[in-house]
Design a protein around this motif. Structure first.
Motif, PDB file in Angstrom:
ATOM      1  N   TYR A  32       0.808  -1.214   0.000  1.00 39.84           N
ATOM      2  CA  TYR A  32       0.000   0.000   0.000  1.00 39.84           C
ATOM      3  C   TYR A  32       0.850   1.278   0.000  1.00 39.84           C
ATOM      4  O   TYR A  32       0.307   2.375  -0.159  1.00 39.84           O
ATOM      5  CB  TYR A  32      -0.921   0.031   1.210  1.00 39.84           C
ATOM      6  CG  TYR A  32      -1.784  -1.203   1.372  1.00 39.84           C
ATOM      7  CD1 TYR A  32      -2.618  -1.623   0.339  1.00 39.84           C
ATOM      8  CD2 TYR A  32      -1.760  -1.943   2.543  1.00 39.84           C
ATOM      9  CE1 TYR A  32      -3.407  -2.755   0.477  1.00 39.84           C
ATOM     10  CE2 TYR A  32      -2.555  -3.078   2.695  1.00 39.84           C
ATOM     11  CZ  TYR A  32      -3.368  -3.483   1.659  1.00 39.84           C
ATOM     12  OH  TYR A  32      -4.151  -4.615   1.799  1.00 39.84           O
ATOM     13  N   SER A  54       2.019   2.713   2.512  1.00 32.01           N
ATOM     14  CA  SER A  54       1.476   3.530   3.599  1.00 32.01           C
ATOM     15  C   SER A  54       1.712   2.818   4.923  1.00 32.01           C
ATOM     16  O   SER A  54       2.074   1.632   4.955  1.00 32.01           O
ATOM     17  CB  SER A  54      -0.019   3.776   3.400  1.00 32.01           C
ATOM     18  OG  SER A  54      -0.746   2.571   3.493  1.00 32.01           O
ATOM     19  N   TYR A  86      -1.689   4.583  -0.441  1.00 30.84           N
ATOM     20  CA  TYR A  86      -3.128   4.605  -0.169  1.00 30.84           C
ATOM     21  C   TYR A  86      -3.475   3.636   0.952  1.00 30.84           C
ATOM     22  O   TYR A  86      -2.667   2.790   1.357  1.00 30.84           O
ATOM     23  CB  TYR A  86      -3.904   4.210  -1.431  1.00 30.84           C
ATOM     24  CG  TYR A  86      -3.648   2.783  -1.886  1.00 30.84           C
ATOM     25  CD1 TYR A  86      -4.516   1.741  -1.545  1.00 30.84           C
ATOM     26  CD2 TYR A  86      -2.522   2.455  -2.647  1.00 30.84           C
ATOM     27  CE1 TYR A  86      -4.273   0.430  -1.944  1.00 30.84           C
ATOM     28  CE2 TYR A  86      -2.275   1.158  -3.047  1.00 30.84           C
ATOM     29  CZ  TYR A  86      -3.151   0.144  -2.692  1.00 30.84           C
ATOM     30  OH  TYR A  86      -2.906  -1.146  -3.077  1.00 30.84           O
ATOM     31  N   TYR A 139     -11.893   5.356   2.073  1.00 32.51           N
ATOM     32  CA  TYR A 139     -10.540   5.122   1.568  1.00 32.51           C
ATOM     33  C   TYR A 139      -9.753   6.423   1.626  1.00 32.51           C
ATOM     34  O   TYR A 139     -10.321   7.523   1.701  1.00 32.51           O
ATOM     35  CB  TYR A 139     -10.590   4.616   0.113  1.00 32.51           C
ATOM     36  CG  TYR A 139     -11.138   5.660  -0.839  1.00 32.51           C
ATOM     37  CD1 TYR A 139     -10.284   6.559  -1.490  1.00 32.51           C
ATOM     38  CD2 TYR A 139     -12.510   5.790  -1.064  1.00 32.51           C
ATOM     39  CE1 TYR A 139     -10.787   7.540  -2.333  1.00 32.51           C
ATOM     40  CE2 TYR A 139     -13.012   6.772  -1.904  1.00 32.51           C
ATOM     41  CZ  TYR A 139     -12.150   7.643  -2.537  1.00 32.51           C
ATOM     42  OH  TYR A 139     -12.644   8.626  -3.355  1.00 32.51           O
ATOM     43  N   ARG A 147      -6.049   8.191  -0.313  1.00 29.90           N
ATOM     44  CA  ARG A 147      -4.923   8.013  -1.232  1.00 29.90           C
ATOM     45  C   ARG A 147      -4.149   9.318  -1.371  1.00 29.90           C
ATOM     46  O   ARG A 147      -4.732  10.415  -1.399  1.00 29.90           O
ATOM     47  CB  ARG A 147      -5.382   7.495  -2.586  1.00 29.90           C
ATOM     48  CG  ARG A 147      -6.238   8.435  -3.411  1.00 29.90           C
ATOM     49  CD  ARG A 147      -6.708   7.776  -4.695  1.00 29.90           C
ATOM     50  NE  ARG A 147      -7.498   8.672  -5.521  1.00 29.90           N
ATOM     51  CZ  ARG A 147      -7.167   9.031  -6.758  1.00 29.90           C
ATOM     52  NH1 ARG A 147      -6.065   8.564  -7.304  1.00 29.90           N
ATOM     53  NH2 ARG A 147      -7.955   9.845  -7.459  1.00 29.90           N
TER      54      ARG A 147
END
Length: 225
Positions: A81, A83, A113, A166, A168
């Motif tokens: 990800y 992240s 994200y 979500y 991002r």
């Protein structure tokens, strides 16, 4: 008529107070610092109490039970990800026990994200400190309306409880944000993991119909999760 009006007033008050206490119960003392060494602790990890973990004897509580030094640096973003999430929770700050609060530092590399997920027991407030982040959520049936916003440094965004959402990174540099939830145990369910990574697996025949995908694609997704 007067009795009927009185009854409906009481009923309305009941609904109001029920909604007010729909999440974590209000503590009945100044604090209840979690006793992580309690013989009940391991049991509670599996079967959470209605109002948190066992309390320490107040005489043994120290100021460090309310202190956390873990937000200075970014977490490990070397993953699919790009992240990371650094939680500040009861396991790290026992003084949070029963207070109905959780905090996390979120770090995103460029293009990083967090996949669609939800918190079944908590509303989230997202605050961007550095960078540029898209935050979005989708309402429930029947509308499935998509709300999204591009957040700059200093901006905040609210994610209503239980809705799929979500984040991002849209910046060409790292983005840093903080997420705050109004529950000690808000929970998290990543949609893709829950569907394709369920144990035991959900029938691939069923999922291919539900998602209108070829069965081989579903089975490939299941193997990845």
């Amino acid at each position: 008529m007067a009795q009927s009006s009185f009854f409906f007033c009481i009923l309305a008050l009941g609904f109001f107070f029920g909604a007010s206490y729909a999440f974590d119960p209000r503590p009945l003392q100044d604090f209840c610092v979690a006793d992580l060494n309690s013989t009940e602790y391991l049991f509670v990890l599996v079967k959470v109490r209605v109002n948190g973990l066992p309390c320490k004897d107040p005489a043994t509580v120290t100021v460090d039970d309310f202190f956390f030094r873990g937000f200075k640096s970014a977490g490990n973003t070397s993953n699919q990800y790009s992240s990371s999430v650094i939680p500040m929770n009861v396991a790290r700050v026992p003084g949070l026990n029963t207070l109905g609060l959780g905090v996390a530092r979120l770090d995103f590399l460029p293009g990083g994200y967090l996949p669609p997920h939800l918190h079944p027991r908590g509303t989230e407030i997202l605050i961007v400190l550095e960078g540029r982040l898209e935050a979005g959520f989708v309402t429930s049936y029947p509308n499935y309306k998509h709300y999204s916003k591009i957040l700059e440094s200093g901006d905040a965004f609210v994610i209503p409880v239980g809705l799929v959402h979500y984040f991002r990174n849209l910046a060409d540099k790292n983005t840093v944000a903080f997420g705050v939830v109004n529950s000690q145990n808000a929970g998290i369910s990543v949609v893709s993991n829950a569907i394709f990574g369920a144990k035991p697996a959900i029938s691939s025949d069923y999922l291919s119909k539900a998602f209108q995908l070829d069965k081989k694609i579903v089975e490939e997704l299941q193997s990845k999760f």
